[in-house]
Design a protein around this motif. Structure first.
Motif, short mmCIF file in Angstrom:
data_model
loop_
_atom_site.label_atom_id
_atom_site.label_comp_id
_atom_site.label_asym_id
_atom_site.label_seq_id
_atom_site.Cartn_x
_atom_site.Cartn_y
_atom_site.Cartn_z
N TYR A 172 7.29 6.46 1.07
CA TYR A 172 7.22 5.01 1.24
C TYR A 172 6.56 4.40 0.00
N ASN A 173 7.25 3.47 -0.61
CA ASN A 173 6.69 2.71 -1.73
C ASN A 173 6.14 3.62 -2.84
N GLY A 174 6.86 4.69 -3.16
CA GLY A 174 6.44 5.58 -4.23
C GLY A 174 5.41 6.62 -3.85
N SER A 175 4.98 6.63 -2.59
CA SER A 175 4.01 7.63 -2.14
C SER A 175 4.66 8.48 -1.05
N SER A 176 4.11 9.66 -0.80
CA SER A 176 4.70 10.54 0.21
C SER A 176 3.64 11.41 0.85
N THR A 177 3.96 11.92 2.02
CA THR A 177 3.13 12.88 2.74
C THR A 177 4.06 13.77 3.55
N SER A 178 3.56 14.90 4.01
CA SER A 178 4.45 15.83 4.72
C SER A 178 3.67 16.71 5.69
N PHE A 179 4.40 17.40 6.54
CA PHE A 179 3.81 18.44 7.38
C PHE A 179 4.88 19.48 7.67
N LYS A 180 4.45 20.68 8.02
CA LYS A 180 5.38 21.76 8.35
C LYS A 180 5.43 21.96 9.86
N GLY A 181 6.64 22.06 10.35
CA GLY A 181 6.82 22.32 11.77
C GLY A 181 6.47 23.76 12.11
N ASP A 184 1.63 -2.59 5.73
CA ASP A 184 2.59 -1.50 5.50
C ASP A 184 3.23 -1.06 6.81
N ALA A 185 2.40 -0.90 7.83
CA ALA A 185 2.91 -0.49 9.14
C ALA A 185 3.89 -1.53 9.69
N LYS A 186 3.54 -2.81 9.55
CA LYS A 186 4.42 -3.88 10.03
C LYS A 186 5.73 -3.91 9.25
N ALA A 187 5.65 -3.65 7.95
CA ALA A 187 6.85 -3.68 7.11
C ALA A 187 7.84 -2.60 7.54
N VAL A 188 7.34 -1.40 7.83
CA VAL A 188 8.21 -0.30 8.23
C VAL A 188 8.82 -0.55 9.60
N ILE A 189 8.04 -1.16 10.50
CA ILE A 189 8.58 -1.51 11.82
C ILE A 189 9.70 -2.54 11.68
N ALA A 190 9.50 -3.51 10.77
CA ALA A 190 10.49 -4.57 10.56
C ALA A 190 11.73 -4.06 9.85
N ASP A 191 11.57 -3.10 8.94
CA ASP A 191 12.71 -2.59 8.16
C ASP A 191 12.55 -1.09 7.99
N LYS A 192 13.19 -0.31 8.86
CA LYS A 192 13.01 1.14 8.84
C LYS A 192 13.61 1.80 7.60
N SER A 193 14.47 1.07 6.87
CA SER A 193 15.05 1.65 5.65
C SER A 193 14.00 1.79 4.54
N LEU A 194 12.83 1.14 4.71
CA LEU A 194 11.75 1.29 3.73
C LEU A 194 11.17 2.70 3.75
N LEU A 195 11.41 3.41 4.85
CA LEU A 195 10.86 4.76 5.01
C LEU A 195 11.95 5.79 4.76
N LYS A 196 11.66 6.78 3.92
CA LYS A 196 12.60 7.86 3.64
C LYS A 196 12.06 9.15 4.25
N GLY A 207 0.80 -1.23 0.00
CA GLY A 207 0.00 0.00 0.00
C GLY A 207 0.83 1.27 0.00
N LYS A 208 0.25 2.32 0.56
CA LYS A 208 0.86 3.64 0.51
C LYS A 208 0.87 4.28 1.90
N ILE A 209 1.67 5.33 2.02
CA ILE A 209 1.63 6.14 3.24
C ILE A 209 0.51 7.16 3.08
N VAL A 210 -0.28 7.35 4.12
CA VAL A 210 -1.49 8.17 4.01
C VAL A 210 -1.32 9.55 4.64
N SER A 211 -0.77 9.60 5.85
CA SER A 211 -0.68 10.90 6.53
C SER A 211 0.43 10.90 7.57
#
Length: 485
Positions: free
Chosen positions: A338-347, A278-290, A253-257
């Motif tokens: 993550y997996n070709g999708s992205s989301t963001s926020f401003k501090g 998707d959540a389990k995959a990122v917990i197992a391998d944090k390099s999947l998340l940029k 899947g994709k990252i939503v928010s």
């Protein structure tokens, strides 16, 4: 005829006296001037340029019989003694001091001076986690803008990270001891790894002019190790085992928010994905998340070894908590891919954008502090880190007049139980161009018995990321308006 001649002569004499005074007054006004028209002050004074935190303004070539009154256009930046002309720095920014010279009730001349207030950082440097990355080694060809910043002093003497003109006015400068190993932008801090070896990164501060080195701030040096670029090696395809449980993959899947959950040197962000896998995959391998950080139009990738942790969210299998050694400062954008999708926020940093009355128990006949919580525009509690005079100006409390209770400062007192009241909390966050305050308010009901209590009664509703909570009230120039979420 004689009587008419006498009156005419008297009027002529008065006219001559009056017309002789006007040129004198005009001539005096023309020569009057201020001792300075541009005044530079430092909060806490400054040893680099020998600027102080106060200056006494005066009018030169003034008739001793004339009276001068002084007024500041922005007392949050600088105050001035109405009769003394003594200017005192209060906050970073610019203010106008107006000196009005009067002869009795007649204004002879109005003079203006500009006051500019600056502030030094308490400390400069590179975050410890990122200094560790430089020391452990970056590959040849790497181009990075590593997060550097200022520390500024708080009212109680502690120091916290923060940048921006509203906090400090110093500027950072950077040097490389060996440009064959790495180069660095002198004003941007952008590092480019050139060749294998070890060199030193020097960080120092200059004042508001961009030229004078700040003597009160020590240089910081950091070893930078550049290593050879790693050669990619093929990963063998694992042989399927019938009894093995398949490892979740990123293709599901994709990252939503992404929403900010906490604010400190170890910031917390809640990431929500399309599926539980998707959540389990990122917990197992944090390099999947940029994770990318953008500040002042410079984007850098936060290496996965700087993720403090990625953990599951109880009750929400599609989300994870990501902890980073990064503070979501004002104006900083974080992008999560993550997996070709992205989301963001401003501090939004520690800047206050909301207040809520808390809950406590008050015994009739005793004074007690009114609890409150301050929030930034992302809905994060910044009560412990927001600094008065920097992230907000003042906090006040009020309630309707009653013989059964009263508020003094930040405390409430009940003369008896069995009464009701509503406490209104107001936080002033700044001033508009006309000098009117900008504020947020909220009200919390008090239901009093013999043991009285302040009940919250306030729901802090967070709308879209970056929006001011919809239950807040914004006021300027004495007019209250609801804030859209």
């Amino acid at each position: 005829m004689k009587k008419f001649s006498k009156h005419f002569a008297l009027l002529l004499a008065l006219a001559l006296v009056f017309t002789s005074i006007i040129p004198t007054v005009n001539a005096e006004a023309a020569t009057m001037s201020l001792s300075k028209t541009t005044i530079r002050l430092y909060l806490g004074s400054d040893t680099t340029t020998n600027l102080k935190s106060t200056y006494t303004l005066s009018v030169k070539n003034k008739n001793s019989a004339y009276k001068v009154t002084y007024k500041s256009s922005k007392t949050s930046v600088a105050t001035v003694g109405a009769s003394t002309g003594k200017i005192t720095a209060k906050g970073v920014g610019t203010a106008t001091i107006t000196a009005t010279v009067k002869n009795g009730t007649t204004t002879v001349k109005t003079l203006k001076a500009t006051v500019k207030v600056y502030r030094h950082a308490a400390e400069i440097g590179v975050r410890s986690a990122l200094a560790k990355v430089l020391k452990n080694g970056i590959e040849v060809g790497t181009v990075k803008s590593y997060h550097v910043g200022f520390r500024r002093a708080t009212a109680n003497g502690a120091v916290i990270w923060g940048t921006g003109a509203t906090k400090v006015t110093d500027k950072l400068r950077f040097k490389s001891s060996d440009t064959s190993v790495f180069t660095v932008g002198s004003t941007t801090g952008k590092i480019t790894a050139k060749g294998e070896g070890t060199a030193v990164l020097t960080v120092y501060a200059v004042d508001y002019t961009g030229k004078n080195k700040v003597q009160s701030l020590s240089e910081k040096v950091y070893p930078v190790v550049v290593v050879a670029k790693k050669t990619a090696t093929a990963t063998p395809t694992p042989t399927p085992v019938a009894t093995a449980t398949p490892t979740p993959t990123a293709a599901a899947g994709k990252i939503v928010s992404a929403t900010q959950e906490g604010l400190s040197d170890l910031s917390v962000v809640k990431l929500t994905f399309a599926t539980e896998d998707d959540a389990k995959a990122v917990i197992a391998d944090k390099s999947l998340l940029k994770v990318e950080r953008t500040k002042d139009n410079v984007t850098s990738t936060i290496q996965s070894n700087l993720y403090a942790s990625i953990t599951a969210v109880n009750g929400d299998a599609k989300s994870v908590y990501l902890k980073l050694y990064e503070n979501a400062e004002e104006g900083t954008k974080f992008t999560y891919s993550y997996n070709g999708s992205s989301t963001s926020f401003k501090g939004v940093g520690n800047k206050v954008a909301g207040i809520a009355v808390g809950t406590t128990t008050v015994t009739a006949g005793e004074m007690k502090d009114i609890p409150y919580t301050l929030y930034n525009a992302n809905g994060v509690d910044v009560t412990k880190v927001a600094v008065a005079g920097v992230d907000y100006q003042t906090i006040t409390f009020s309630a309707a007049d009653s013989v059964n209770y009263y508020i003094s400062g930040n405390q409430i007192y009940f003369t008896k139980g069995g009464v009701n009241a509503v406490v209104t909390a107001k936080v002033v966050v700044g001033y508009d161009s006309m000098g009117n305050e900008i504020a947020y308010t909220s009200a919390g009901p008090i239901a009093a018995t013999e043991t009285t209590s302040i009940a919250s009664g306030f729901t802090y509703a967070i709308g879209a990321v970056g929006a001011v909570p919809s239950t807040q009230t914004y006021s300027a120039s004495g007019v209250s308006l609801p804030v859209d979420s």
